[in-house]
Design a protein around this motif. Structure first.
Motif, PDB file in Angstrom:
ATOM      1  N   PHE A  77       0.818  -1.214   0.000  1.00 31.65           N
ATOM      2  CA  PHE A  77       0.000   0.000   0.000  1.00 31.65           C
ATOM      3  C   PHE A  77       0.854   1.268   0.000  1.00 31.65           C
ATOM      4  O   PHE A  77       0.706   2.143  -0.880  1.00 31.65           O
ATOM      5  N   MET A  78       1.795   1.369   0.941  1.00 29.74           N
ATOM      6  CA  MET A  78       2.612   2.583   1.029  1.00 29.74           C
ATOM      7  C   MET A  78       3.508   2.726  -0.193  1.00 29.74           C
ATOM      8  O   MET A  78       3.751   3.833  -0.678  1.00 29.74           O
ATOM      9  N   GLY A  79       4.007   1.591  -0.707  1.00 31.86           N
ATOM     10  CA  GLY A  79       4.841   1.642  -1.898  1.00 31.86           C
ATOM     11  C   GLY A  79       4.093   2.219  -3.086  1.00 31.86           C
ATOM     12  O   GLY A  79       4.638   3.011  -3.872  1.00 31.86           O
ATOM     13  N   ALA A  80       2.841   1.837  -3.246  1.00 27.97           N
ATOM     14  CA  ALA A  80       2.054   2.334  -4.374  1.00 27.97           C
ATOM     15  C   ALA A  80       1.868   3.838  -4.303  1.00 27.97           C
ATOM     16  O   ALA A  80       2.034   4.559  -5.291  1.00 27.97           O
ATOM     17  N   VAL A  81       1.546   4.316  -3.111  1.00 22.89           N
ATOM     18  CA  VAL A  81       1.230   5.736  -2.996  1.00 22.89           C
ATOM     19  C   VAL A  81       2.505   6.586  -3.019  1.00 22.89           C
ATOM     20  O   VAL A  81       2.530   7.675  -3.590  1.00 22.89           O
ATOM     21  N   HIS A  82       3.587   6.064  -2.461  1.00 24.16           N
ATOM     22  CA  HIS A  82       4.855   6.799  -2.572  1.00 24.16           C
ATOM     23  C   HIS A  82       5.314   6.858  -4.033  1.00 24.16           C
ATOM     24  O   HIS A  82       5.814   7.888  -4.495  1.00 24.16           O
ATOM     25  N   SER A  83       5.185   5.772  -4.759  1.00 25.71           N
ATOM     26  CA  SER A  83       5.588   5.761  -6.172  1.00 25.71           C
ATOM     27  C   SER A  83       4.845   6.830  -6.949  1.00 25.71           C
ATOM     28  O   SER A  83       5.421   7.555  -7.775  1.00 25.71           O
ATOM     29  N   HIS A  84       3.535   6.920  -6.696  1.00 23.87           N
ATOM     30  CA  HIS A  84       2.721   7.922  -7.383  1.00 23.87           C
ATOM     31  C   HIS A  84       3.267   9.329  -7.122  1.00 23.87           C
ATOM     32  O   HIS A  84       3.351  10.159  -8.031  1.00 23.87           O
ATOM     33  N   ALA A  85       3.650   9.570  -5.876  1.00 23.18           N
ATOM     34  CA  ALA A  85       4.185  10.882  -5.525  1.00 23.18           C
ATOM     35  C   ALA A  85       5.499  11.157  -6.258  1.00 23.18           C
ATOM     36  O   ALA A  85       5.704  12.225  -6.835  1.00 23.18           O
ATOM     37  N   TRP A  86       6.395  10.184  -6.247  1.00 25.53           N
ATOM     38  CA  TRP A  86       7.697  10.377  -6.909  1.00 25.53           C
ATOM     39  C   TRP A  86       7.527  10.576  -8.419  1.00 25.53           C
ATOM     40  O   TRP A  86       8.264  11.352  -9.021  1.00 25.53           O
ATOM     41  N   ARG A  87       6.578   9.884  -9.033  1.00 22.39           N
ATOM     42  CA  ARG A  87       6.362   9.997 -10.479  1.00 22.39           C
ATOM     43  C   ARG A  87       5.815  11.355 -10.883  1.00 22.39           C
ATOM     44  O   ARG A  87       6.062  11.842 -11.989  1.00 22.39           O
ATOM     45  N   ARG A 128      14.196  10.405 -10.200  1.00 19.82           N
ATOM     46  CA  ARG A 128      14.303   9.269 -11.108  1.00 19.82           C
ATOM     47  C   ARG A 128      13.994   8.032 -10.271  1.00 19.82           C
ATOM     48  O   ARG A 128      14.580   7.845  -9.208  1.00 19.82           O
ATOM     49  N   LEU A 129      13.070   7.207 -10.757  1.00 21.47           N
ATOM     50  CA  LEU A 129      12.663   6.038  -9.993  1.00 21.47           C
ATOM     51  C   LEU A 129      13.605   4.879 -10.341  1.00 21.47           C
ATOM     52  O   LEU A 129      13.314   4.050 -11.198  1.00 21.47           O
ATOM     53  N   ALA A 130      14.759   4.847  -9.665  1.00 20.32           N
ATOM     54  CA  ALA A 130      15.854   3.980 -10.079  1.00 20.32           C
ATOM     55  C   ALA A 130      15.616   2.507  -9.736  1.00 20.32           C
ATOM     56  O   ALA A 130      15.745   1.637 -10.604  1.00 20.32           O
ATOM     57  N   VAL A 131      15.255   2.239  -8.489  1.00 16.52           N
ATOM     58  CA  VAL A 131      15.241   0.832  -8.082  1.00 16.52           C
ATOM     59  C   VAL A 131      14.226   0.593  -6.965  1.00 16.52           C
ATOM     60  O   VAL A 131      14.131   1.379  -6.025  1.00 16.52           O
ATOM     61  N   GLY A 146       6.352   2.029 -12.181  1.00 14.68           N
ATOM     62  CA  GLY A 146       7.262   2.866 -12.944  1.00 14.68           C
ATOM     63  C   GLY A 146       8.703   2.894 -12.457  1.00 14.68           C
ATOM     64  O   GLY A 146       9.410   3.872 -12.721  1.00 14.68           O
ATOM     65  N   TRP A 147       9.176   1.858 -11.785  1.00 16.78           N
ATOM     66  CA  TRP A 147      10.566   1.796 -11.341  1.00 16.78           C
ATOM     67  C   TRP A 147      11.405   1.072 -12.388  1.00 16.78           C
ATOM     68  O   TRP A 147      10.957   0.113 -13.011  1.00 16.78           O
ATOM     69  N   GLU A 148      12.644   1.508 -12.529  1.00 10.88           N
ATOM     70  CA  GLU A 148      13.476   0.994 -13.609  1.00 10.88           C
ATOM     71  C   GLU A 148      13.991  -0.423 -13.338  1.00 10.88           C
ATOM     72  O   GLU A 148      14.021  -1.256 -14.244  1.00 10.88           O
ATOM     73  N   THR A 149      14.461  -0.671 -12.122  1.00  9.70           N
ATOM     74  CA  THR A 149      15.063  -1.971 -11.802  1.00  9.70           C
ATOM     75  C   THR A 149      14.587  -2.429 -10.430  1.00  9.70           C
ATOM     76  O   THR A 149      13.896  -1.683  -9.736  1.00  9.70           O
ATOM     77  N   VAL A 150      14.980  -3.641 -10.048  1.00  8.83           N
ATOM     78  CA  VAL A 150      14.622  -4.139  -8.717  1.00  8.83           C
ATOM     79  C   VAL A 150      15.850  -4.721  -8.011  1.00  8.83           C
ATOM     80  O   VAL A 150      16.828  -5.081  -8.654  1.00  8.83           O
ATOM     81  N   GLU A 151      15.758  -4.784  -6.698  1.00  7.25           N
ATOM     82  CA  GLU A 151      16.754  -5.480  -5.881  1.00  7.25           C
ATOM     83  C   GLU A 151      15.980  -6.313  -4.860  1.00  7.25           C
ATOM     84  O   GLU A 151      14.979  -5.843  -4.310  1.00  7.25           O
ATOM     85  N   THR A 152      16.461  -7.510  -4.588  1.00  2.00           N
ATOM     86  CA  THR A 152      15.780  -8.337  -3.590  1.00  2.00           C
ATOM     87  C   THR A 152      16.413  -8.199  -2.207  1.00  2.00           C
ATOM     88  O   THR A 152      15.850  -8.640  -1.226  1.00  2.00           O
ATOM     89  N   ASP A 153      17.570  -7.570  -2.157  1.00  2.00           N
ATOM     90  CA  ASP A 153      18.246  -7.360  -0.874  1.00  2.00           C
ATOM     91  C   ASP A 153      18.371  -5.863  -0.641  1.00  2.00           C
ATOM     92  O   ASP A 153      18.998  -5.151  -1.430  1.00  2.00           O
ATOM     93  N   TRP A 154      17.754  -5.406   0.452  1.00  2.00           N
ATOM     94  CA  TRP A 154      17.774  -3.950   0.667  1.00  2.00           C
ATOM     95  C   TRP A 154      19.184  -3.415   0.850  1.00  2.00           C
ATOM     96  O   TRP A 154      19.461  -2.249   0.567  1.00  2.00           O
ATOM     97  N   ARG A 155      20.116  -4.302   1.296  1.00  2.00           N
ATOM     98  CA  ARG A 155      21.494  -3.823   1.475  1.00  2.00           C
ATOM     99  C   ARG A 155      22.133  -3.469   0.126  1.00  2.00           C
ATOM    100  O   ARG A 155      22.847  -2.475   0.000  1.00  2.00           O
TER     101      ARG A 155
END
Lengths: 377, 377, 377, 377
Positions: free
Chosen positions: D6-16, D29-32, D49-58
């Motif tokens: 939920f929070m990810g969706a609404v934050h993404s909208h704001a950044w976009r 820029r929505l990098a990762v 609308g994010w360009e890439t993903v990471e499975t490890d937050w580190r």
């Protein structure tokens, strides 16, 4: 998209974001923005996310990388742009009111019908149909929750002209806007009333007025207001209901009070755009001692359009109606069906506006609305 | 007092209690109650506190121990009783609408004018003028708080006829009631609009409708409804404002929604009888970021009539309007002045109702209201 | 009746009018009004309709023509008058709070129990139980419409002390009033919460505050405020619900906002005395897309007490609650049953107030309410 | 960004969209996008609308193309991610509550202070500060419009746990969520109260409750609810005001009723998130007969954040608060200043939550809030 003022900004937002929330069959590309002043158009394109600009709408309409033309200009150019776009095989979304005159609207609707036969889609942007509360209201009426409709009471109240010193604008000149509050606001409530009830206004008795005849032109002089400041009309619907309408920009304190109340034999509902996430519903079938108007927060996932957004009680705003609108349009294009409201729906509104102007010019005497049949007893 | 139904009960309450709360120059004695059926009249007299009864209103009017005649009968007998009472030198309080026809109202107003010259007072019972919120609203308009009035929007919505099985009554027959929602409810909102604005309706365009034509007569058969079920009309006021009015008993869920909204060049106000202790006020002179409709609880001692009652926030109800009414009437009699609303005020309302009926019978075409002058530009 | 200030005026109105609206087995006679200053008492008696006066309440209590004593004095004299009246075999109606101390309240309740055995009735005047909306709310809870109760949220907000220049009065001195907002307002919401839920507060955690310590004494000097200006407390009910309470006279803009909200497992309801003819009800059993708080106008003839009054939508006011109260009391006396709220009900409230004061003096730590059992899991 | 529920969706909208409406010094820029399940993260990245993903937050935190880390995970991972990101020199936006324990919050605030010295910015996402109505409320209080603050009354009511059959989730387990309604909803109203008044809660007396102890785990069994279902607390503010707070998810019918009322010596204001475009304001300086709570539509261009959007009366929704939040954050980063609310502000809230839990575990006895000073008389 042609035009980049208020409507241009909100349409751009919808095109940019629709696929982030809705499962649409087509992902929009914001190819080209049209505006007569190239520099201003370029600035707007950068701001709103359009790739290129055109200063001549004819060039825009002819481009191969344009599949759909979104018309956000004042009403006097709707007819030419829409007919040219449809002729070029482009789908069209056109801002309301459909046109400034009934004759133009008739021609546009004819062009849309012809284009539809060739798979080219068109829609008029009565965005208030996409307010979840009003879409839900239509569903309730269609399901018979209100029973036989007896009363429709619709007002659209704004106040930005209350101050006599507010300046002239294209919205106050008949040659650009066609009419005043009637076309700007009255068109919305006529469409909303017809949409929610599924019924048509068959005749009207009207009164219009201009309160302030001269306004500052911004250059030290004054300009003449040549449109109505308010339009009030009584009407009958084909089912036998009676209706009252009022559109004004002089209701001091009312900012965007587009209000609709419908009373039926079994239930009633009420809506106010200033509380656009709410719908008031009265069900006559409730126990007598517990009956009352319910304040429904139209933010449940089962409500129209809402599942795409946030949890219950997290409100939606004005621009969401446009996102819903383009989602429905893209879905219709993808499905190969005709979207609503069609140009014919826009024409139906235009005919009511025309009857209103005729009646108002004729001392309020009754004028039937072309193309409607009165089914009253 | 003649009549002992709903209005009889509430008027009795006012006469019994007025001097307990208001400093009136005269203390009422409830001498005699008139009713055609002696037994029922006697029971009502005991209930409501009247000393004796008469079955013939003529006998009541002629009694020496009667100084004031309060007419609470249906509209078809107002004219005869009022004129007889005035001729007998009795002050008169007459329920609204003043009469069932314009001709009767004209005669009554003439009789009242003649009687006034001899110090005999008369008043028509538009009790809503005595709602503290509406009395205060009039004061605000008179002080210029709203500036120049542009819009009046008045509805009176009830729902007790929504159910098609609701039975016939004298209120649904033209010969007893004169008209339907128009005279019963429309009269109140016309008077309220004219009272609060201090202005007159100069012309109207109207539409009336009857939704249900036959209703159970209580004896197994049906009776014919011969009055309007609703009346809608547009109007202009002498000052240049435009107005819309609607009276109906088919607005399901609205129990007693007598609503008035007025928009001026400097302020706006709104009222709903279902929240009769509140007045909404918008002042255009408030800072722009803090402007908004205020919900004023009209329960401060400085508000009209309120000092006689309870502390702030302790609400008044429906019957208080009648207590205020008779307090004002007794004060006027004691002071030797003419109370308002006068029979002439009642006649002014009657003329509007007449123009409404004429316009509605004529397809909504414009009908001027007799005795008014249009001062518009 | 002893006392003739605010409460005396409203009680007198109820005694004068109750039999005009309700079928009561006994018709009140307003025999004697008690007041320490004979001239002022005489003026009040004339105003409110009492036949004679007494300056010593003991003489009043002893009179043979007095069957019932109505105590409208400040709290410090309730105990003596009530016990004397009961001992003299007179029925008693006593204003709230029952007493200024828990010890007095215990004695009064004991005296009332003893008197009841001899057929002498007593009632404490928690008039808000007689607001039709709250009486209806109790019925809904008792019928299980709300399911298991989880939350009670009650505030009583007034603002007449917001202004630091407001003068001293008996209500601000501990020796006359016992406590401040707590006894004056808090007593009402504790009783209302217990009445509507049918449940008891079993323990509290509290905080009180005095904002203004010195106020003008009207003679050029100042007096010391020795009571709480506000009292806030959290509580648990015997059924397992949790509750919050707040009483204050410093909530600027809130004139008489006695508000109660209850949330259960199946429904919720909300009430605000500033809109005392309305009840908000949410039913969890409504369809999800049509669920919402209903604004019920509690003016239908099937609602408690309403059939005695006017048609739907015609509002009742503050004083009606007292008329209902004495109607119920007269009915109980006639029927030979004990009326509610009894002195024991008053004692139950007093015990909560006592626990609140104890907790507030002890940094908010939990204090059980005497005589209650906690049935929580 | 880490997390895409939920929070990810609404934050993404704001950044976009932030730079489409606000003049921000930096264009995001929505990098990762970070998510433990790579497939689900990829789907979310495409959607939002994010360009890439990471499975490890580190890994995400260490990437060179990441300048700012937005933490949208449950509370148990906030501390580790935030401290690592700050150590890596990345600006941080962290969802609320800042952490699950006071100890974590203390460490995070210390890390943020250290990072700030090096020009690395951090902000906690109390988005309700960016509701225009609440931002405006703070301005009014700061300007002295309300005078000295006496009462704060804050509730946050939801109902999604009312149904006993609602399933378990991470929000109902102490190890993931830290607390229940207290941290989820109570944190918002504590921050809002401190933000709007500019004051701090110095001590509390509290009560928490769990109504439903076992819930379906979705696999046919049940899971144990180990957090509070509701939290109620009384408090004092450093200025001398008293306050009450309540957070619950069992207020059936209340969907997102985050409500705040503040009463001062000169004015009062009230807000309800279910009508988030409105602010109620009472000014004691209004004339007595015209004073009342104003319903201000906070949609004027002069209101905070509103000029970026639509004309008056065209409502904003929930997600706008996030767009405003990131606009303010980007502006602060661009300007080289520390944004608010800082991690220290988050810590201040955490200390109140900690005192609440301690008091609730201790029978409601008074617990001071660490780091605050009581300035009361």
């Amino acid at each position: 998209m042609v035009g980049h003022a208020f409507m241009g900004a909100v349409h751009s937002h919808a095109w940019r974001n629709v696929h982030r929330f809705f499962e649409v069959p087509l992902t929009p590309r914001l190819a080209v923005l049209g505006g007569r002043d190239g520099d201003r158009a370029k600035a707007a394109a950068d701001r709103y996310g359009w790739e290129t600009v055109e200063t001549d709408w004819r060039a825009l309409v002819d481009r191969d990388d344009v599949d759909l033309v979104d018309i956000c200009t004042p009403g006097d150019s709707h007819c030419d742009i829409a007919i040219a776009a449809l002729a070029a095989g482009k789908h069209v979304l056109c801002e309301k009111p459909l046109a400034n005159t009934l004759e133009e609207a008739e021609r546009m609707a004819a062009a849309a019908r012809e284009a539809a036969a060739a798979g080219v889609r068109s829609m008029v942007a009565f965005n208030y149909r996409r307010v979840p509360a009003l879409a839900h209201a239509r569903k309730l009426v269609a399901e018979g929750v209100l029973g036989e409709i007896r009363h429709v009471r619709a007002v659209y109240l704004q106040d930005w002209l209350s101050d006599e010193r507010a300046p002239m604008s294209w919205r106050l000149r008949k040659e650009t806007a066609g009419s005043g509050a009637l076309g700007d606001l009255g068109a919305h409530i006529v469409d909303a009333a017809q949409f929610v009830t599924g019924d048509l206004v068959t005749g009207v008795s009207a009164l219009t007025n201009t309160f302030v005849h001269e306004r500052p032109d911004g250059g030290g002089g004054t300009g003449e207001v040549t449109v109505d400041d308010c339009a009030l009309f009584l009407g009958r619907l084909s089912s036998g209901a009676v209706a009252s309408f009022e559109a004004t920009r002089y209701a001091l304190g009312r900012k965007n009070a587009m209000r609709l109340e419908i009373n039926g034999s079994r239930g009633s509902l009420a809506f106010d755009f200033e509380s656009m996430n709410e719908l008031s519903l009265y069900e006559g079938t409730d126990r007598g001692t517990e009956a009352g108007f319910r304040r429904i927060l139209v933010t449940e996932p089962e409500h129209p359009y809402v599942a795409a957004w946030w949890p219950p009680g997290h409100l939606l705003g004005y621009e969401h109606t446009f996102t819903h609108e383009v989602a429905d349009l893209l879905t219709a294009i993808g499905d190969g069906t005709d979207p609503a409201p069609s140009f014919d729906d826009g024409l139906r509104v235009q005919r009511v506006l025309h009857a209103v102007e005729t009646s108002a010019g004729d001392g309020g005497s009754w004028h039937a609305v072309a193309g409607t049949t009165d089914e009253r007893r």
